[in-house]
Every structure is written in C-alpha cells, then in structure tokens.
Design an enzyme around this catalytic site. Structure first.
Site, short mmCIF file in Angstrom:
data_model
loop_
_atom_site.label_atom_id
_atom_site.label_comp_id
_atom_site.label_asym_id
_atom_site.label_seq_id
_atom_site.Cartn_x
_atom_site.Cartn_y
_atom_site.Cartn_z
N THR A 241 0.83 -1.20 0.00
CA THR A 241 0.00 0.00 0.00
C THR A 241 0.87 1.25 0.00
OG1 THR A 241 -1.77 -1.11 1.16
CG2 THR A 241 -1.56 1.23 1.61
N ARG A 269 -14.45 -7.47 0.54
CA ARG A 269 -13.58 -7.15 1.67
C ARG A 269 -13.02 -5.72 1.52
NH1 ARG A 269 -8.01 -5.45 2.61
NH2 ARG A 269 -7.40 -6.22 4.64
N VAL A 270 -13.08 -4.97 2.60
CA VAL A 270 -12.48 -3.64 2.62
C VAL A 270 -11.49 -3.60 3.78
CG1 VAL A 270 -12.92 -1.17 2.95
CG2 VAL A 270 -14.53 -2.55 1.62
N GLY A 271 -10.31 -3.07 3.51
CA GLY A 271 -9.27 -3.01 4.54
C GLY A 271 -9.29 -1.69 5.28
N ASP A 272 -8.15 -1.38 5.89
CA ASP A 272 -8.07 -0.17 6.71
C ASP A 272 -7.79 1.10 5.93
OD1 ASP A 272 -5.54 -1.32 6.10
OD2 ASP A 272 -4.61 0.05 7.53
N GLY A 295 -4.81 -5.12 7.29
CA GLY A 295 -5.84 -4.13 7.54
C GLY A 295 -6.83 -4.45 8.64
N1 ASP Z 1 -3.59 -2.29 4.70
C1 ASP Z 1 -3.94 -2.82 3.42
C2 ASP Z 1 -5.22 -3.59 3.54
O1 ASP Z 1 -5.40 -4.25 4.53
C3 ASP Z 1 -2.91 -3.71 2.83
C4 ASP Z 1 -1.54 -3.09 2.76
O2 ASP Z 1 -1.19 -2.25 3.57
O3 ASP Z 1 -0.80 -3.45 1.87
O4 ASP Z 1 -6.02 -3.53 2.65
#
Ligand code: ASP
Length: 374
Positions: A241, A269-272, A295
C-alpha cells in the site's frame, strides 16, 4: 561574545529539529519549532510494509523502488515549497506511486480471490477534519484523487463501488478499463496463494481420512480461508500500500493512503486504508498518519486515530506514539507499519514487519529513502 551566542544558537538548531526515529525530545522543547515566524515543511511517504528481506530484491529492483520513492517524496515536497496545500502534496505524491506497477495501489494493485483488482483510498485534512474515502473501485486510475473529490466536492465522507464510480465520472476523474490494472507479478502472486490453498485443503482432507472422521461431500463448504496463516492468506507480496503525510507552510497537516488491499481478499472485503481513523488520520493539533499492513488489525485497533490520541492526551512524541500503538497491533497478531508527521515537522516511523518502503525529507531538505530496518 557574538561568536559564542551564534555557536550556541547553531548547536541548539542542530539538536532540535526533525528528531527522526527514537526521538527523545519532550513536547515542550519541540514546541518552538513551528510558528508563523518559522514555518516548517514536512513530508513523508511509504510504499508498504511486509516481507522485504535484504537480498530478496535484486540490486536493480532495489534501485527501481528507491528511484520511484525519491521521485514521489521530492514531488510532494516541491509542491509544499511552491506554496501548495498539504492535501495537494499528498495527492501529487500518491498519484506517482499509484501510476507505478511497483506498489500495491493503482496500476500495481493485487488481485482479489476472483481475479479482480479492487481499489480503496482515503485522504484527510487536519485543519478541518474533513475527509474523503472510496472503496471497491474497479475503473478509477487514481483512487486518491477520487477520495479527494469526495472530501471536497461531495457532502459525504465515504463512497463505494459502482456509486463511487458514477461520482468519478461526474467529477471528470479518469476511468480506465479493468485490464489497465493487470500485472504479471500480482497475477502470479494470486496463483501462488490459490495453489497453497488447494494444498492445504488436500492435506486437511487426508488428515481427516486418517483420523476416520466423516468427510463432507463438498470440502469447500467451509470457508477456504479458515485457519490459514497470514502468508497463505495474503501471498508472497503481502503488503505494498502507499501513503503520504504532509505539513504545509500554514501548519496544516494532511494524510492519505491508497491500496489494492490484500492478495486473495474475498468478495467485498475492505481493509483499513479507506477507513478514517484506521489507515488514515490527520489533525492539526496532533499529527497525520498513514498506515500499511494487515488491515483487519488496523481497523480493530483504530490505529491512526489511536496514534493521534496518544499525542493529544498523553503528549507523546510521534515516534513513541507510533511504536506504542504498533506494539498493540503485534500483540493482537497483526503486522504492518505507519508513517507519522506532527505539527512541528517531527517524523515517526514504526513497523513490525521485515521492512517498509519509506521516504522523507530530511532536515537538510534532501530526500532520505529506506527499505529495510536500518
Ligand atoms: N492495509 C492494506 C489492507 O489491509 C494492505 C496493505 O497495507 O498493503 O487492505
């Protein structure tokens, strides 16, 4: 006498600004640093944390990463020097990383379990606490620009999926065909995870057979990701990211984060990264934060907001606050990292993974780029 005073002043100046990594300075002493008479610019970016062991990248690959990070951090900082707002600098720097196939955002986004690229991003302004976030995009070339449009040109904070893309079209934001996001490297990473999944499934069936347990007619009734290790779930190129935090000449902080999420992520799915307070946060009274990592843990702990809270409630220097909260991530079983910048220009970098692509502008105005622990 004048000489003594100037030596003293020079010494004080050298000691106080930019305490990077392991800063010890208390808040009282660094408070002098930014004032209308002494505007300080600050800029820091990351290109993801994860399994980046020394020796896994060839010297050529390493040079490519360093070059791109340097280009991004320099462009963001130049925008600040030209008098642009922090939010502008964040967008400029993140767009450069999104356009590069090296990072897991925009062009280099990882694949979902069903072979798609699904993008998330967010941005926040510390002066107003305005924020914009987008998730589940398939056609927006630069999700960070759409997040900014949500913040500045809509009454909302978060938009997702098809609706967000309709809004992008209305705002004249560039849309691309899905195949734009396809890269061999990320495709191979997905295939690798799928292969590992199948092997695990097979081993499990054999174990069950050996123990005489009844095997269900359809072993896939069970979620295929149940009980998987992070490596199996996320694939080799776990993270990647991108994010940036800026402090502009008016003392305004902005932070932004953009991602393709995690390899093999499941439907919806949704991350942080697009969650304000988890992957991104900015408050002029405290600091700006952009996170990367697993995330789910960053959401559960509200990592970015927690770091800001440590600075606000406990007057913790940003490095200490970042380390403190990242320890909580680790204790819960997650990994990743953050970059932080406070209102005085102090930098905090913390990660509990093997490495983190990162760059910032040092006290001499020159970019510093790092990948591994030191
Ligand atoms: N934090 C991101 C997620 O969980 C992944 C990442 O940092 O590469 O979607």
């Amino acid at each position: 006498m004048i000489r003594i005073i100037s030596v003293f002043l020079a010494f004080t100046f050298l000691l106080t600004p930019f305490s990077v990594l392991g800063q010890k300075g208390g808040f009282a002493e660094i408070k002098q640093l930014q004032s209308p008479q002494n505007p300080r610019l600050g800029f820091i970016i990351h290109g993801g944390a994860g399994v980046i062991k020394k020796g896994t990248l060839t010297p050529e690959q390493e040079a490519e990463y360093v070059k791109k990070l340097e280009e991004s951090v320099t462009a963001g900082y130049k925008a600040l020097q030209d008098g642009k707002k922090a939010v502008e600098a964040v967008e400029i720097a993140i767009r450069i990383l999104e356009d590069s196939p090296l990072f897991n955002a925009g062009k280099g986004a990882v694949f979902t379990a069903d072979g798609k690229n699904e993008l998330d991003a967010s941005i926040m302004e510390g002066k107003t606490l305005n924020a914009g976030a987008v998730a589940g995009l398939h056609h927006v070339k630069n999700p960070i620009s759409l997040a900014r449009a949500v913040m500045e040109r809509s009454p909302h904070v978060m938009m997702i999926g098809d609706g967000a893309e309709v809004f992008a079209k209305e705002m004249g934001i560039e849309l691309v065909a899905e195949k734009y996001f396809w890269t061999q490297r990320r495709w191979d990473a997905l295939q690798q995870v799928i292969k590992e999944e199948k092997e695990k499934e097979k081993a499990k069936r054999e174990r069950e057979k050996g123990s005489g347990r009844l095997i269900s007619a359809s072993p896939t009734n069970e979620p295929i990701y149940a009980g998987m290790t992070p490596g199996q779930l996320l694939g080799e190129n776990k993270f990647g990211t991108v994010g940036a935090v800026a402090l502009d000449k008016d003392g305004n902080i902005a932070a932004g984060t953009s991602t393709g999420g995690m390899t093999n992520k499941k439907y919806g799915r949704v991350g942080d990264a697009p969650i304000i307070g988890a992957g991104t946060f900015a408050n002029n009274n405290t600091c700006g934060v952009s996170a990367t990592g697993w995330g789910e843990f960053f959401i559960r702990l509200g990592v970015a907001r927690d770091i800001s809270a440590q600075v606000e409630y406990r007057a913790m220097p940003v490095q200490q606050a970042a380390d403190f909260v990242l320890k909580k991530v680790k204790a819960l079983g997650g990994d990743g990292g953050v970059v932080v910048l406070d209102k005085f220009g102090n930098i905090g970098i913390s990660f509990n993974s093997e490495g983190m692509y990162r760059a910032y502008i040092g006290p001499d105005g020159k970019p510093v780029v790092k990948i591994y622990e030191n």
